[in-house]
Design a protein around this motif. Structure first.
Motif, PDB file in Angstrom:
ATOM      1  N   UNK A 642      94.269  16.959 112.174  1.00  0.00           N
ATOM      2  CA  UNK A 642      95.102  15.908 111.405  1.00  0.00           C
ATOM      3  C   UNK A 642      94.846  14.826 112.000  1.00  0.00           C
ATOM      4  N   UNK A 643      94.802  14.652 113.353  1.00  0.00           N
ATOM      5  CA  UNK A 643      94.572  13.301 114.268  1.00  0.00           C
ATOM      6  C   UNK A 643      93.243  12.787 113.791  1.00  0.00           C
ATOM      7  N   UNK A 644      92.271  13.422 113.465  1.00  0.00           N
ATOM      8  CA  UNK A 644      90.893  12.923 113.066  1.00  0.00           C
ATOM      9  C   UNK A 644      91.027  12.276 111.824  1.00  0.00           C
ATOM     10  N   UNK A 645      91.701  13.027 110.892  1.00  0.00           N
ATOM     11  CA  UNK A 645      91.868  12.483 109.595  1.00  0.00           C
ATOM     12  C   UNK A 645      92.811  11.242 109.509  1.00  0.00           C
ATOM     13  N   UNK A 646      93.889  11.082 110.344  1.00  0.00           N
ATOM     14  CA  UNK A 646      94.564   9.880 110.512  1.00  0.00           C
ATOM     15  C   UNK A 646      93.855   8.826 110.947  1.00  0.00           C
ATOM     16  N   UNK A 647      93.077   9.024 112.271  1.00  0.00           N
ATOM     17  CA  UNK A 647      92.290   8.030 112.805  1.00  0.00           C
ATOM     18  C   UNK A 647      90.991   7.666 111.645  1.00  0.00           C
ATOM     19  N   UNK A 648      90.826   8.608 110.996  1.00  0.00           N
ATOM     20  CA  UNK A 648      89.694   8.098 110.054  1.00  0.00           C
ATOM     21  C   UNK A 648      90.234   7.082 108.749  1.00  0.00           C
ATOM     22  N   UNK A 649      91.363   7.517 108.470  1.00  0.00           N
ATOM     23  CA  UNK A 649      92.359   6.762 107.557  1.00  0.00           C
ATOM     24  C   UNK A 649      92.425   5.449 107.679  1.00  0.00           C
ATOM     25  N   UNK A 650      92.512   4.874 109.146  1.00  0.00           N
ATOM     26  CA  UNK A 650      92.654   3.585 109.723  1.00  0.00           C
ATOM     27  C   UNK A 650      91.392   2.896 109.617  1.00  0.00           C
ATOM     28  N   UNK A 651      90.115   3.776 109.539  1.00  0.00           N
ATOM     29  CA  UNK A 651      89.046   3.004 109.239  1.00  0.00           C
ATOM     30  C   UNK A 651      88.970   2.600 107.693  1.00  0.00           C
ATOM     31  N   UNK A 652      89.465   3.489 106.926  1.00  0.00           N
ATOM     32  CA  UNK A 652      89.620   3.230 105.615  1.00  0.00           C
ATOM     33  C   UNK A 652      90.364   2.040 104.894  1.00  0.00           C
ATOM     34  N   UNK A 653      91.565   2.028 105.643  1.00  0.00           N
ATOM     35  CA  UNK A 653      92.292   0.976 105.446  1.00  0.00           C
ATOM     36  C   UNK A 653      91.815  -0.557 106.005  1.00  0.00           C
ATOM     37  N   UNK A 654      91.256  -0.518 106.925  1.00  0.00           N
ATOM     38  CA  UNK A 654      90.573  -1.548 107.782  1.00  0.00           C
ATOM     39  C   UNK A 654      89.445  -2.052 106.761  1.00  0.00           C
ATOM     40  N   UNK A 655      88.714  -1.397 106.157  1.00  0.00           N
ATOM     41  CA  UNK A 655      87.642  -1.816 105.085  1.00  0.00           C
ATOM     42  C   UNK A 655      88.289  -2.375 104.038  1.00  0.00           C
ATOM     43  N   UNK A 656      89.231  -1.817 103.500  1.00  0.00           N
ATOM     44  CA  UNK A 656      89.836  -2.260 102.192  1.00  0.00           C
ATOM     45  C   UNK A 656      90.595  -3.725 102.511  1.00  0.00           C
ATOM     46  N   UNK A 657      91.089  -3.905 103.303  1.00  0.00           N
ATOM     47  CA  UNK A 657      91.431  -5.186 104.117  1.00  0.00           C
ATOM     48  C   UNK A 657      90.623  -6.191 103.907  1.00  0.00           C
ATOM     49  N   UNK A 658      89.323  -5.912 104.687  1.00  0.00           N
ATOM     50  CA  UNK A 658      88.280  -6.935 104.793  1.00  0.00           C
ATOM     51  C   UNK A 658      87.710  -7.050 103.523  1.00  0.00           C
ATOM     52  N   UNK A 659      87.574  -6.101 102.525  1.00  0.00           N
ATOM     53  CA  UNK A 659      86.851  -6.426 101.425  1.00  0.00           C
ATOM     54  C   UNK A 659      87.930  -6.926 100.313  1.00  0.00           C
ATOM     55  N   UNK A 660      89.213  -7.328 100.648  1.00  0.00           N
ATOM     56  CA  UNK A 660      90.395  -7.825  99.749  1.00  0.00           C
ATOM     57  C   UNK A 660      90.645  -6.908  98.876  1.00  0.00           C
ATOM     58  N   UNK A 661      90.584  -5.526  98.888  1.00  0.00           N
ATOM     59  CA  UNK A 661      90.906  -4.707  97.930  1.00  0.00           C
ATOM     60  C   UNK A 661      92.443  -4.238  98.206  1.00  0.00           C
TER      61      UNK A 661
END
Length: 682
Positions: A642-661
């Motif tokens: 679960x910690x792995x999944x949550x930490x990976x979710x931060x990578x997901x949201x960081x990219x969406x922010x950078x892409x303007x999505x």
């Protein structure tokens, strides 16, 4: 993804060049076999013609002398007999010329050639490189309807021989552990006997306690063990006069034992995985599957060592990985249905998303329950907040919207299908082994050095885009699954820089492996399939020197085209990185074992009904049952999924922010601060 970090180990560095005649018994070149059959018929036919001539001549003259004279005189023979003999002689010459034998050797040389081809040519050990012309036919893999129980042997110690524990004042628990390991070993030997694994018939059932079984650390999708034969095998049989052994007593080879995890039957289609492994076996890529049983399999054991996280960053090693990746992508043809089904990453998400929704909805409700604060003292996941950073509904909607945007950005689904290659999809450091050959090995030649790398664990292999494969591999630079404190954490600062990405992709694009058989060989890469175009080459005027304008123009054009391709693939990598993160978020959630999470409660929380209901994939043609969560397994949890999944979710949201999505105001303010601090903008 941390599926198997140390699936192999190094013991004897020169073992990669050993040629084992037993392992190739019965293997022949079909062309030589045909030559052998024709030569046998030719010998038989010539003998019949010779006897017929002798009988005909003896009948005509009444004496053996006359028979000899008629044999030497073509005038006395029937015309059709003379023509047939001439035809047979001509056929013999053709056979000898085709086989490459010397004319004076006669047909006997064809017989010796057949015997010689029964042994695989010495050199690279099977599986030590991706390129071989010696295995083109599927070998039958034995399968046994048996279940191997390893629930009491999940610790990383305890697999040593019983003699190592002799004399110790073992507690009651240790005694039970020893008994469990002995039972486990006995069943392993029994399976090896039933499957007739090479050499293992030498190990009797009475010796089962003397074999060595060690669980390898870091294998998270499965439990992986190395199985070694007894250290001191029984003495070989003596001759009748007792003078010495009849034959040498070669010990059985080590085995890799893989037992599937209880939580991953709904993650991995095992039948499809075995079909892929058979396809890879025809190219000698990865370890051979030696035998299968209901919940696992035996594999060929490589005398090699896995790479380390630091080695991924070494420029020369990175280049070697890029070359191996190119050979895999171009060496295995996609099946028509694989290309038509589209990227496997979409299929995985569609297959896993219902289970994710069930689990995450339950977790989200637990976080909002009155007893959450009390339970948080013993359950760390409750202190970290939402697993996906936000409530599940918001995360799933973000993935769906991003997926629509991604398909449009890549030119539509048909264009994506055109770009698909056979990808590994899990090229983390533990799935990359380095052979350690002897000083005389051809693997040490500069042109072959990258072939020291062996790729293993193809559980997630299938059709994906090169950009997705690069995104997955580059993200794995950020992980160290052996970190003592945070093995699940993603260190974004370790993501390869644009310069490192450029070097990797350029090496991938320019690699032209020297493959036996020339440009038509399956593993040769004279052109890039699936929409990847090669540099256009204009005719070269040989009268011009290297400083001439034509040569310089050609060189400039090739460099510009290569640079354009590199930039395009780096852009594709950036686009697909978000989907790659979403996939592994789902993987971590599905893998997690959560105390107190009952299946009935999970189903009720999501409103999806019982988990035992039949599931269908996005195409509506696949069904399977999701296994129940086994919270009673006696295993020390060493990885926080679960910690792995949550930490990976931060990578997901960081990219969406950078892409303007996604906009910053749509996310919790503390999370946005955290994302900006660890953002990877390239």
């Amino acid at each position: 993804m941390p599926s198997a970090l140390s699936s192999q180990s190094s013991v004897k560095p020169d073992a990669s060049t050993i040629d084992d005649a037993q392992s190739t018994k019965g293997e022949e070149d079909p062309q030589v076999n045909l030559l052998h059959q024709v030569s046998e018929w030719l010998q038989h036919e010539k003998a019949r013609r010779q006897n017929r001539k002798a009988r005909r001549a003896e009948a005509a003259s009444g004496t053996k002398v006359a028979a000899r004279e008629s044999e030497e005189s073509p005038v006395d023979e029937a015309p059709h007999c003379s023509e047939s003999t001439f035809s047979l002689d001509k056929l013999e010459k053709i056979l000898l010329q085709y086989s490459g034998a010397r004319p004076g050797d006669g047909l006997a040389s064809l017989q010796s050639m057949k015997r010689a081809t029964r042994r695989r040519p010495k050199g690279l050990r099977r599986g030590s490189a991706s390129e071989s012309d010696y295995t083109d036919v599927d070998a039958p893999v034995p399968s046994v309807e048996a279940f191997l129980d390893n629930s009491k042997t999940l610790a990383y110690t305890g697999g040593t021989a019983e003699e190592e524990n002799a004399g110790s004042s073992a507690s009651s628990k240790r005694s039970k552990d020893q008994e469990a390991w002995l039972t486990f070993k006995t069943e392993i030997v029994r399976l090896a006997h039933t499957m007739q694994l090479r050499g293992w018939r030498k190990v009797s059932m009475e010796e089962a306690g003397d074999i060595k079984v060690i669980r390898l650390s870091g294998a998270l999708t499965n439990a992986v063990y190395v199985v070694e034969p007894p250290r001191h095998p029984p003495a070989p049989p003596k001759t009748d006069n007792g003078s010495g052994p009849v034959v040498s007593r070669k010990p059985p080879p080590k085995l890799l034992l893989r037992i599937y995890g209880s939580q991953v039957d709904h993650l991995i289609d095992r039948e499809k995985e075995l079909q892929i492994l058979r396809r890879l076996g025809r190219k000698n890529i990865g370890p051979r599957v030696l035998g299968t049983f209901l919940n696992g399999r035996f594999e060929e054991f490589f005398e090699a060592r896995p790479l380390t996280p630091r080695e991924l960053r070494i420029p020369e090693t990175a280049r070697q990985i890029a070359k191996r990746m190119r050979e895999l992508h171009d060496g295995i043809e996609l099946l028509e249905e694989e290309r038509e089904d589209g990227p496997m990453i979409f299929i995985n998400w569609d297959r896993w998303v219902d289970r994710c929704e069930q689990v995450t909805t339950w977790l989200d409700k637990e976080l909002e329950s009155p007893q959450n604060e009390i339970k948080a003292a013993t359950e760390p996941w409750r202190r970290r907040g939402f697993v996906c950073g936000v409530p599940w509904e918001m995360f799933r909607k973000a993935v769906d919207n991003y997926r629509i945007w991604l398909i449009a950005s890549c030119g539509g689904m048909n264009e994506i299908k055109r770009q698909l290659v056979f990808a590994h999809n899990d090229t983390q450091y533990g799935n990359l082994l380095r052979m350690e050959p002897a000083s005389q090995s051809p693997l040490l030649l500069p042109a072959n050095e990258h072939k020291q790398l062996v790729v293993i664990d193809f559980e997630y292999s299938s059709a994906n885009t090169p950009g997705l494969e690069f995104a997955n591999h580059f993200t794995e630079w950020c992980y160290n699954y052996h970190d003592e404190e945070f093995p699940w954490a993603c260190n974004n600062r370790l993501y390869p820089t644009p310069e490192e990405q450029h070097r990797f992709v350029a090496t991938y694009l320019t690699h032209r492996p020297a493959v036996p058989g020339g440009p038509t060989s399956p593993l040769a890469t004279p052109s890039m399939r699936g929409g990847r175009s090669t540099t256009a080459i204009t005719p070269l005027n040989l009268d011009e020197g290297p400083d001439g304008p034509g040569y310089q123009q050609l060189e400039t054009s090739a460099e510009e085209e290569l640079e354009s391709q590199v930039r395009n693939l780096m852009h594709q990598t950036r686009l697909w990185r978000v989907m790659n993160s979403a996939q592994w978020v789902a993987w971590g959630i599905v893998q997690a074992k959560i105390p107190g999470m009952g299946e009935a409660e999970v189903a009720a929380a999501s409103g999806k009904g019982s988990l035992e209901d039949v599931k269908h994939d996005s195409n509506g043609n696949r069904e399977q049952k999701t296994p129940t969560v086994d919270s009673d397994v006696d295993e020390e949890e060493t990885f926080d999924y679960l910690a792995y999944a949550q930490d990976r979710a931060m990578f997901f949201w960081s990219d969406l922010l950078a892409l303007g999505l996604v906009k910053a105001e749509q996310l919790p303010a503390p999370m946005v601060e955290h994302l900006r601090a660890r953002a990877v903008d390239y």
